[in-house]
Design a protein around this motif. Structure first.
Motif, mmCIF file in Angstrom:
data_model
loop_
_atom_site.group_PDB
_atom_site.id
_atom_site.type_symbol
_atom_site.label_atom_id
_atom_site.label_comp_id
_atom_site.label_asym_id
_atom_site.label_seq_id
_atom_site.Cartn_x
_atom_site.Cartn_y
_atom_site.Cartn_z
ATOM 1 N N ALA A 160 41.252 39.229 42.953
ATOM 2 C CA ALA A 160 40.442 40.430 43.177
ATOM 3 C C ALA A 160 39.340 40.471 42.131
ATOM 4 N N THR B 70 46.144 46.612 52.642
ATOM 5 C CA THR B 70 45.415 45.453 52.132
ATOM 6 C C THR B 70 45.989 44.163 52.711
ATOM 7 N N ILE C 51 38.038 43.599 46.869
ATOM 8 C CA ILE C 51 38.548 42.225 46.725
ATOM 9 C C ILE C 51 37.463 41.313 47.288
#
Lengths: 351, 654
Positions: free
Chosen positions: B566, B581, B553
């Motif tokens: 991303a 994440t 990302i």
């Protein structure tokens, strides 16, 4: 020697702002009693003259009963020469008493024009000026005859005051009166010499509000052409006292009560809380007032404590405070807006 | 600023525990319960003082009370941004007010004026919300949406707890308390209405007070009117008195008049009496009744005489006739003898002669009688004449007159005497009365020309009524004046209330002004943050996230929908990402904000923020931390996980 009693700023029938109704009524009664003490003193001292330097009552609220009361009191001392110079609260235009009510033959109410009454047997001339109700500017100079004891009775702002009907230092010095009996300022500040004149505020005979603290009273004078002997006579029915108390180290009401110590049961107190109490402290003005209600005649608590400085707790808050400071609003508003904003930012309801 | 050394003299489980920190990366390792949180709390307490507030978990006094004692105590050595090394010591007292703090410059032992704001540039709250980074899941145990919200908050306001919408709502609602958006509702308007109503009451109360003076003046007029009337009444009373006196005088006068009339009458009657007395004396002869015979009238003699004469004549005639007839009878008798027929006339003549003789005898009787009558009459008349002469009267009428006169005088005198005696009685009575009235009027003056006393009485009654009406009016006014009007409606009492209301209103106005200012300012700040700060956070966080995710990302853009861009997969929302994440995104944003707020001068405290990371990303995270340390930032990393040795890190095992 001529014996004179000088009083004023009695403010009969005034509104007791900040007092609960029941206490206000008691205080109004006591004001009358306080006035009667002055009359008693006149009798006791066998005074020749009673000078009342204005604000005897308040035009806004004066009752017929009060007028009748004054007349009765003045009748008690029918052989005493009574002089009244109306002030800003009892100015001539604003009440029926000075216009249409007969206060008695021994009473002289001065008009809005400097004039004098002569009391030949006492060798005294009493000059006076009654407040008209408009913004007066008075010329107190008169062609005085030095044979007489010349007295000026006036309701005015003398130096350093200047709010109402101001008279300058120069005018006082040049005036040449033997005694200037002044009213308007509610505290007796001693006998001050301006040139050949002795000047004094008698102050109010009864402290009524929280800015009228300490012993109040009136003046008894022995005056001749060569000599003035003045004495301040304490008269207060109740004394108003102001206590500033640092509550930084107090956490609950009890701490504050303990720190205050003993109060005089007869007195009226204004208790000002100051300092910076801990954020863990919890006390409120109302609970303190309630806790003290039997310990004095009346207690008013004013919270002037500083909140702990709002700490910088984030960029939003900082930006918010910076923006507030640039808003141009008053310091007070900014301070409060900051409190509101910080609480809202924390998601807390505003108190 | 760098933390050099901690000395936990007595704090929680620690006693005289010293911990030294390096200026770079420090990893404080300890198992659960080994005191990591205590060390972190100690640092906070050293900076900001021992808190005594709230729940046990954040209440130093309760939570970290030393096991063996009652006092929290410790010190911390700090190197300030100006390069001064200072020692900060704190000892708790019985309450917060009694806590003691001291700080001095280690190089010269001089006192150092320490304040957290100066040394670490933020308050306690901000310290916890910026420089102390926890694991996202630990920080917020809520749902994804809550996490998104916190992250949005973080990027929009640099603080995960600041919810811009909620902030605005709170202030807006608060302003509405004072002034509603629509209509005249709210404290300000309510108070204004109360003020207006109270003002009206005050006005009315003052008017009432003023009217007392007007009424009193009216009473004065009434009393002076009453005085006038009383004067008039007094005058009328004296007039009535005078009128009453006048009646006495009048009565006296009439008595005097009556007495004088009486006197006159007496005099008159007395004169009459004397006159009558004379009459009676002169007529005393007639005092008795006249002799009966005097009342016989004088007999008439003339007719008797005439009758006698006529009788004498008639006797003569009768004698003649009888003689004649006797002759004739004789003649005829003789003749009758001669002529018998003549006997008839002889008879007639004889009869005639007989009759005439009879007649003559009759007349003769009559004559004798008449002569006797005459003699008797003449004797009678002579007797009467003798009586009349005896009484000196000419006739009986005169006698009767004189007798009547006598009787009259006598009767009259009898009457007069009786009248006189009653009159003299009256005279005495009058004299007594006169004496009485004279005494009554002795000291009085007679005033002439007075009204009639009844008119005066009416006048007095009218005046009396008018006076009592005035008295009643005056008494009524007295009542009004002395009546206790409702003391709670007294203007000074109302005025005191008004003053309080005005204070309340003014306070409300100020509060409203402050709230409005706060609202406008907050809006402006939020808007500024969105336009200035949020992009910077996004940019900086993106670069950290790129490093943490090894480029998976590379760009983060968080808006209200929390969209994250991303590199390969295009725009993806947070919910599409793993918890790891999300944690990394959170760390990136928190670090970015710290950078923006403090630069790299302040230590960063990380509390096991990498627990959700996979090994690869964990390595990248430590690489990043080393990079931060290399850039000069002190990192204090608390963990319960044993990580492989990290180069250059100062490991502290608790």
């Amino acid at each position: 020697m001529v014996k004179i009693v000088h009083s004023g700023d009695i403010h009969l029938d005034c509104a007791y702002i900040g007092f609960p109704t029941d206490k206000a009524k008691i205080r109004a009664e006591e004001q009358l009693l306080s006035f009667q003490r002055i009359i008693s003193k006149v009798q006791e001292e066998k005074a020749d003259i009673l000078l009342l330097s204005g604000d005897l009552f308040e035009n806004d609220f004066v009752t017929y009963k009060t007028a009748a009361f004054l007349k009765r009191e003045f009748e008690k001392i029918s052989d005493v020469h009574i002089f009244i110079s109306p002030g800003n609260h009892d100015c001539i235009s604003g009440n029926e008493i000075y216009k249409n009510f007969d206060l008695g033959e021994n009473v002289t109410v001065f008009s809005p024009k400097l004039s004098y009454e002569e009391i030949a047997k006492l060798n005294v001339r009493v000059y006076g000026y009654g407040f008209s109700g408009k913004d007066d500017s008075i010329d107190i100079s008169a062609e005085l005859d030095d044979k007489y004891i010349n007295i000026l009775l006036i309701h005015a702002s003398l130096p350093p005051y200047s709010d109402t009907n101001p008279i300058s230092r120069d005018a006082l010095i040049k005036s040449g009166y033997d005694y200037i009996a002044a009213g308007h300022i509610h505290a007796h500040e001693g006998f001050i010499k301006y040139g050949s004149s002795t000047v004094a505020y008698c102050g109010t005979p009864e402290g009524r509000y929280f800015d009228e603290c300490g012993e109040k009273g009136f003046i008894v004078l022995d005056i001749s052409k060569d000599e003035i002997k003045g004495q301040f006579i304490k008269n207060s029915y109740r004394i108003t006292d102001k206590i500033e108390i640092d509550v930084s180290d107090c956490f609950v009401t009890g701490d504050i009560i303990e720190k205050l110590g003993t109060l005089n049961k007869n007195n009226v107190y204004e208790i000002v809380l100051c300092g910076t109490p801990s954020e863990n402290a919890f006390f409120e003005s109302a609970t303190i007032e309630n806790a003290l209600k039997d310990k004095a005649f009346f207690v008013k608590v004013k919270d002037k404590t500083e909140k702990r400085k709002a700490e910088f707790s984030g960029i939003t808050q900082q930006k918010f405070i910076d923006a507030l400071n640039k808003s141009g609003a008053s310091e007070k508003i900014i301070k409060r807006a900051a409190e509101i904003g910080i609480l809202a930012l924390s998601g807390e309801e505003i108190k | 600023m760098k933390i050099k050394k901690l000395n936990l003299i007595s704090y929680g489980k620690f006693n005289n525990k010293e911990i030294n920190f390096s200026d770079g990366l420090n990893i404080v390792y300890g198992k659960n319960g080994s005191g990591k949180s205590t060390v972190m709390a100690f640092i906070r307490a050293m900076l900001y003082g021992f808190s005594g507030r709230g729940a046990v978990s954040i209440n130093d006094r309760k939570h970290y009370l030393p096991w063996g004692g009652q006092t929290l105590s410790g010190s911390m050595d700090i190197k300030t941004d100006e390069g001064k090394e200072i020692k900060l010591s704190r000892t708790s007292g019985k309450s917060q007010g009694f806590d003691k703090m001291s700080c001095f410059d280690i190089s010269n032992s001089e006192e150092y004026d320490f304040s957290a704001e100066n040394v670490i540039s933020c308050g306690e709250d901000a310290f916890l919300k910026t420089l102390c980074i926890k694991q996202l899941q630990t920080a917020f145990s809520g749902e994804d949406s809550e996490i998104s919200k916190k992250l949005i908050n973080l990027t929009q306001s640099a603080c995960e707890d600041i919810d811009t919408e909620k902030t605005i709502e709170i202030i807006t609602n608060y302003t509405k308390l004072f002034k509603a958006l629509r209509g005249d509702k709210g404290i300000i308007s309510d108070t204004e209405k109360e003020i207006a109503a109270l003002n009206e009451r005050i006005y009315a109360a003052k008017e009432k007070r003023l009217s007392a003076f007007t009424i009193a003046n009216k009473r004065k007029e009434i009393l002076s009117k009453k005085e006038d009337l009383e004067k008039k009444l007094a005058k009328t009373e004296s007039e009535i008195e005078n009128a009453k006196n006048a009646e006495l005088f009048i009565a006296l006068n009439s008595l005097l008049k009556e007495a004088s009339e009486n006197e006159n009458k007496i005099k008159e009657l007395y004169e009459k009496l004397q006159k009558n007395e004379k009459i009676l004396q002169s007529l005393s002869a007639y005092s008795e009744d006249a002799p009966q015979e005097m009342f016989t009238p004088h007999l008439e003699t003339a007719s008797i005489k005439k009758e006698k004469n006529e009788l004498i004549s008639k006797i003569k005639i009768a004698t003649l006739a009888a003689v004649t007839l006797a002759i004739l009878t004789a003649l005829f008798l003789i003749s009758g003898f001669f002529v018998p027929p003549l006997f008839a006339p002889c008879l007639v003549a004889a009869v005639g002669t007989f009759i005439s003789a009879a007649n003559r005898t009759n007349l003769k009787d009559k004559l004798h009688k008449s002569e006797a009558d005459l003699a008797r009459a003449e004797e009678h008349n002579s007797n009467i004449s003798a009586l009349l002469s005896k009484y000196g009267v000419s006739d009986i009428r005169e006698y009767a007159e004189k007798s009547a006169e006598f009787t009259r005088a006598k009767t009259e005198n009898e009457n007069i005497s009786s009248t006189l005696s009653s009159l003299s009685l009256k005279k005495e009575e009058l004299a007594a009365k006169i004496e009485e009235y004279k005494k009554k009027t002795e000291n009085l003056t007679y005033v002439e020309g007075l009204s009639d006393i009844d008119t005066l009485y009416n006048k007095r009654a009218t005046l009396g009524n008018e006076i009592s009406t005035l008295l009643a009016e005056s008494a009524h006014i007295e009542g009004v004046l002395s009546a206790d009007s409702d003391p709670d409606e007294a203007p000074e009492i109302l005025q005191a209330k008004l003053s309080e209301l005005i204070i309340k209103r003014d306070e409300a106005l100020e509060e409203y002004e402050a709230a409005t200012l706060a609202l406008d300012t907050i809006n402006a700040v939020f808007s500024e943050m969105r336009s200035d700060f949020t992009p910077l956070v996004n940019e900086k966080a993106s670069s950290y996230l790129k490093e943490l995710t090894g480029g998976d990302i590379d760009k983060i853009y968080i808006d209200k929908k929390f969209s994250v861009t991303a590199e390969k997969e295009g725009v993806k929302e947070l919910s599409y990402f793993s918890l790891g994440t999300a944690d990394q995104t959170y760390f990136a944003i928190r670090k970015a904000i710290c950078d923006l707020l403090f630069g790299k001068d302040k230590p960063l405290f990380i509390d096991d923020a990498f627990l959700q990371y996979d090994v690869e990303r964990e390595q990248k995270a430590f690489d990043l931390l080393k990079k931060f340390a290399d850039e000069g930032q002190q990192i204090i990393f608390f963990t319960c996980k044993e990580y492989p040795e990290i180069e250059g890190a100062n490991i502290i095992n608790l």
